[in-house]
Design an enzyme around this catalytic site. Structure first.
Site, mmCIF file in Angstrom:
data_model
loop_
_atom_site.group_PDB
_atom_site.id
_atom_site.type_symbol
_atom_site.label_atom_id
_atom_site.label_comp_id
_atom_site.label_asym_id
_atom_site.label_seq_id
_atom_site.Cartn_x
_atom_site.Cartn_y
_atom_site.Cartn_z
ATOM 1 N N ASP A 420 -42.181 -22.338 -18.095
ATOM 2 C CA ASP A 420 -43.499 -21.777 -18.388
ATOM 3 C C ASP A 420 -43.339 -20.282 -18.691
ATOM 4 O O ASP A 420 -42.264 -19.716 -18.499
ATOM 5 C CB ASP A 420 -44.377 -22.001 -17.139
ATOM 6 N N GLU A 423 -43.119 -17.199 -23.490
ATOM 7 C CA GLU A 423 -43.479 -16.689 -24.851
ATOM 8 C C GLU A 423 -42.599 -15.507 -25.265
ATOM 9 O O GLU A 423 -42.383 -15.354 -26.463
ATOM 10 C CB GLU A 423 -44.952 -16.294 -24.886
ATOM 11 N N ASP A 492 -52.547 -23.957 -21.458
ATOM 12 C CA ASP A 492 -53.744 -23.882 -20.610
ATOM 13 C C ASP A 492 -55.003 -24.236 -21.384
ATOM 14 O O ASP A 492 -55.715 -23.369 -21.886
ATOM 15 C CB ASP A 492 -53.860 -22.477 -20.015
HETATM 16 C C1 GLC Z 1 -49.526 -20.957 -16.451
HETATM 17 C C2 GLC Z 1 -49.234 -22.380 -16.903
HETATM 18 C C3 GLC Z 1 -49.904 -23.355 -15.969
HETATM 19 C C4 GLC Z 1 -49.402 -23.112 -14.563
HETATM 20 C C5 GLC Z 1 -49.660 -21.674 -14.141
HETATM 21 C C6 GLC Z 1 -49.041 -21.344 -12.793
HETATM 22 O O1 GLC Z 1 -50.856 -20.662 -16.597
HETATM 23 O O2 GLC Z 1 -49.617 -22.581 -18.227
HETATM 24 O O3 GLC Z 1 -49.643 -24.671 -16.373
HETATM 25 O O4 GLC Z 1 -50.025 -23.990 -13.670
HETATM 26 O O5 GLC Z 1 -49.126 -20.779 -15.098
HETATM 27 O O6 GLC Z 1 -47.677 -21.523 -12.819
#
Ligand code: GLC
Length: 813
Positions: A420, A423, A492
């Site tokens: 995650d 980017e 998200d």
């Molecule tokens: C980001 C991710 C989400 C995750 C969060 C906490 O927003 O896109 O899926 O739950 O971080 O890690």
């Protein structure tokens, strides 16, 4: 965008033949080189030097062994032009003024440079390190692709920025906030918000009233802008890097995608368990709460293969650690979960907490594998752990170190990794000062490739440590080639009906951009779902390639049982359908991994000559033979569905329809419209298991859908151990079905290849026919008997031949 100050390259001053085509010298002042190179007979590459130098590896996207290809081509030259010609396409370069055209062998246009009102040709123009390319189109043309984009599947009429962006971070220091002008929306929760997490500069152009498409891939990772807003031209602008473009002749979307994925790689065969249901939630579970969740899932009979742990399992968000208070014994917990059929995946963000004494950070400093600034100090951002350093994935050493960390991490009994914030998201601190390869390269060059490089390190490390085990990595960001290493989810999203729809064109866009393993968070990530929304989302998400329910912290629960008995039943039924379909879904994935085809397909992929399919982005094909029409508005109990040419059977009622028309499909709360294509043989498990782990079915049900039209119809069932690479050495059974209809006569030839595998347990096929009834039916020359509408065929991996005569006096519907 304004291109006033750009300098157009204006003339060709010299031409010479090179190994794969021609090299042209352009412009007496700038004196750059253009290479026109034949890659295969349907792919031509154009590149233009910068300061007379070529960057031979502009990104990590291309993985094909180009040197092994020896395509045939010819060249022509006269005073006006030069040409490079293959059996399928021709690139023509006019000399004075300089302009580019490409055509297929039949003369149809692939591309034409644009000429403005001042008669300047915009084949290529530069300004400082930027370049721009402008091409002709018509108002009614269609454009598809560009990976993960919100809004309609047909991109015509909109402009896009390609810059990997953490869309919901209110403090993003770039992306949408810095360049708001001209963006379709600046609200990150809009269904037309741009840019998004994944950037893929690859698209398809389909002229109006023509069923041929061409494809264009710009091998450049810099921030870019693609404008389809104008009626008569489209424009591609890169803020840096070399102009390197692969032009695909098509003419079918399928051929273009196959060539594009030949070039940039294909999804590897996924482990079977990763196609099951994934239960995720951002929540500070303790070990016992996590195990209670598993127990709940089993007690409620929710089919489920994978449980996920979000950032709170870590010790203070330090990657590759566990919070020992909450999780006193991860290996023992993982073992117990595995005994109940669960695979477990943890999140791993790239941000490494800046903290002396934290082993991962200390080792990174020692090995010098963290990103530096221009001044040579460590680049620091601010993400979950606070002050954060970032691995310099551009260096092979950093990727290796990261791979080793991942391999050590999964040894505790984990099955996959969730990447995650890649980017990369740097929170309140601007990312621009983050440089790569020990500070040598600018941020801009690698920003969009960061997630790809991270996934590369992760997968290479896992494969080094466990060469026999198929990997599963899920990534938020990505760029061309990400499909070789990771699946993508759509980031998200919001618990809203419009976001349920948005996931459809978005997944389809990613699919035709090379990434077939995609899915949106079921139920929506941000905000609270509702009973109806959750049920409808499960019905749609269960028929998507990646099937995961995920929810934000501090939001109402959206577990399948969160809204009581009725909704739970609807969620369970949806998942049971997915689990019954897993032999079909798995076969579709294997086919996609081999051919670069898709699992979730836009209608236009299979019905390109049908103009109606261009604008359809609220339904899709799931695998080769199912058509799914999700419900994405509240209170909706019927919807319009376009059925393309052929015979279609309603999955739930068996009602038969002839295609090439819209139908109104009733959609009671029990299901969403789902149709099977006439001619298909769809393999299913006879009953849905609770988990695929250790499940080796003794019987597979084959659903035959009798087509109205004469012809031959192929289908396929692929079976293997679902976990290792043994299939590469023949450890599989592949059953190819050829169903033929000639008038009232139906035949089916099933041919098996492969040597089988140790876990193979199939003893029989159960045959179920949909459509007209039979007068007689025989298998391998023996009369076959129906018992309760089912024929049982003893079969452990051998060929069979079926002959049947339809009862012409009794049509089925
Ligand atoms: C980001 C991710 C989400 C995750 C969060 C906490 O927003 O896109 O899926 O739950 O971080 O890690």
């Amino acid at each position: 965008m304004k291109t006033t100050c750009f300098t157009c390259l204006e003339s060709v001053t010299a031409v010479r033949r090179i190994e794969r085509g021609l090299e042209l010298e352009l412009d007496p002042q700038l004196r750059e080189f253009l290479r026109v190179e034949v890659i295969r007979n349907d792919i031509i590459r154009l590149k233009i030097s910068r300061n007379r130098n070529f960057d031979e590896a502009p990104t990590y996207a291309v993985c094909a062994e180009l040197k092994l290809e020896k395509p045939e081509f010819s060249t022509e030259e006269d005073d006006r032009l030069v040409r490079v010609r293959t059996a399928r396409m021709t690139a023509t370069i006019y000399k004075h003024p300089f302009r580019i055209e490409a055509h297929r062998a039949d003369g149809s246009v692939i591309l034409e440079s644009y000429q403005d009102e001042e008669k300047r040709w915009w084949s290529y123009a530069t300004l400082n390190d930027e370049f721009v390319v402008r091409r002709k189109c018509r108002p009614e043309d269609a454009f598809f692709g560009l990976g993960e984009k919100t809004g309609r599947f047909n991109r015509k009429g909109r402009n896009f920025t390609l810059w990997n962006t953490d869309v919901l971070d209110p403090s993003i220091a770039g992306g949408c906030q810095v360049h708001p002008t001209g963006d379709p929306a600046t609200d990150p929760t809009s269904t037309e918000f741009d840019p998004y997490y994944i950037s893929i500069p690859f698209f398809y152009h389909m002229p109006n009233m023509c069923d041929a498409m061409s494809g264009f891939f710009f091998d450049n990772g810099y921030r870019s802008r693609v404008e389809f807003e104008q009626s008569l031209e489209y424009l591609i602008h890169f803020e840096g890097g070399q102009y390197t473009e692969y032009i695909f002749a098509g003419p079918s979307m399928r051929e273009i995608l196959s060539s594009y994925t030949w070039l940039t790689g294909r999804m590897p065969p996924p482990p079977l368990w990763s196609l099951g249901y994934h239960q995720c939630r951002w929540f500070a579970y303790t070990q016992s709460a996590f195990e209670r969740l598993a127990q709940n899932i089993r007690e409620n009979n929710i089919p489920c293969d994978a449980l996920w742990l979000d950032i709170d399992y870590m010790d203070g968000y330090r990657v590759f650690t566990w919070d020992k208070n909450r999780f006193p014994d991860p290996p023992a917990m993982l073992k117990r979960l595995c005994d109940q059929g669960f695979s477990v995946i943890t999140i791993i963000d790239p941000g490494v907490k800046y903290e002396h004494g934290y082993a991962v950070f200390d080792e990174a400093v020692k090995r010098d594998v963290l990103c530096r600034t221009e001044g040579g100090t460590l680049y620091l951002g601010q993400v979950w752990p606070g002050k954060t350093a970032f691995p310099d994935f551009v260096s092979a050493e950093a990727r290796k170190w990261w791979g080793e960390l991942n391999a050590d991490h999964v040894r505790s009994g984990l099955s996959g990794i969730w990447n995650d914030m890649n980017e990369p998201a740097t929170g309140d601190i601007a990312y621009g000062a983050m440089r790569f390869d020990k500070g040598r390269f600018s941020h801009e060059r690698y920003h969009n490739q960061y997630a790809l490089l991270m996934a590369m390190g992760t997968v290479e490390g896992l494969l080094d440590a466990m060469p026999d085990k198929r990997t599963f990595v899920l990534s938020r960001a990505g760029s061309p080639g990400i499909q070789r290493y990771a699946a993508n989810w759509l980031g998200d999203n919001v618990s809203r009906w419009d976001h349920l729809w948005m996931g459809i064109p978005m997944s389809l866009g990613l699919g035709i951009s090379g990434q077939p393993f995609v899915g949106a968070d079921i139920g929506g990530f941000m905000g609270n779902s509702s009973p109806e929304l959750l049920a409808r989302w499960f019905q749609c998400g269960s028929l998507a390639p990646f099937c995961r329910n995920h929810n934000n912290a501090n939001q109402a629960d959206q577990y399948p049982w969160a809204y009581g008995h009725t909704v739970q039943k609807l969620c369970r039924t949806s998942l049971e359908l997915r689990y019954r379909l897993l032999p079909y879904i798995y076969s579709s994935f294997i086919k996609a991994s081999e051919t670069g085809s898709l699992v979730q397909k836009p209608l236009i992929f299979d019905y390109q000559s049908d103009q109606t399919t261009r604008e359809i982005d609220d339904e899709y094909l799931f695998g080769d033979h199912l058509l799914v029409a999700p419900i994405y508005t509240q209170g909706c109990t019927s919807r319009q569905v376009y059925l393309p040419e052929g015979t279609w059977y309603h999955w739930h009622t068996d009602e038969k329809f002839s295609g090439r028309k819209f139908v109104v499909a009733p959609s009671p709360m029990d299901y969403i419209p789902l149709y099977a294509r006439g001619g298909a043989v769809i393999p299913t498990w006879s009953r849905p298991p609770q988990s695929t782990m250790g499940y080796h079915a003794e019987s597979i049900t084959l659903h035959f859908f009798i087509p109205d039209a004469d012809g031959e119809y192929p289908s396929m069932l692929h079976e293997d151990d679902g976990q290792t690479f043994a299939f590469r050495n023949g450890a599989f059974y592949r059953t190819e079905f050829r169903l033929r209809r000639e008038g009232a006569s139906i035949t089916l030839q099933s041919s098996v290849s492969g040597n089988g595998y140790p876990e193979f347990a199939r003893k029989r096929f159960l045959l179920i026919f949909h459509g007209p009834e039979f007068d007689r039916i025989s298998i391998n020359g023996h009369k076959a008997q129906f018992v309760d509408d089912v024929i049982t065929l003893v079969n452990s991996g051998s060929d069979f031949y079926l002959e049947a005569e339809l009862n012409s006096t009794k049509p089925a519907s």
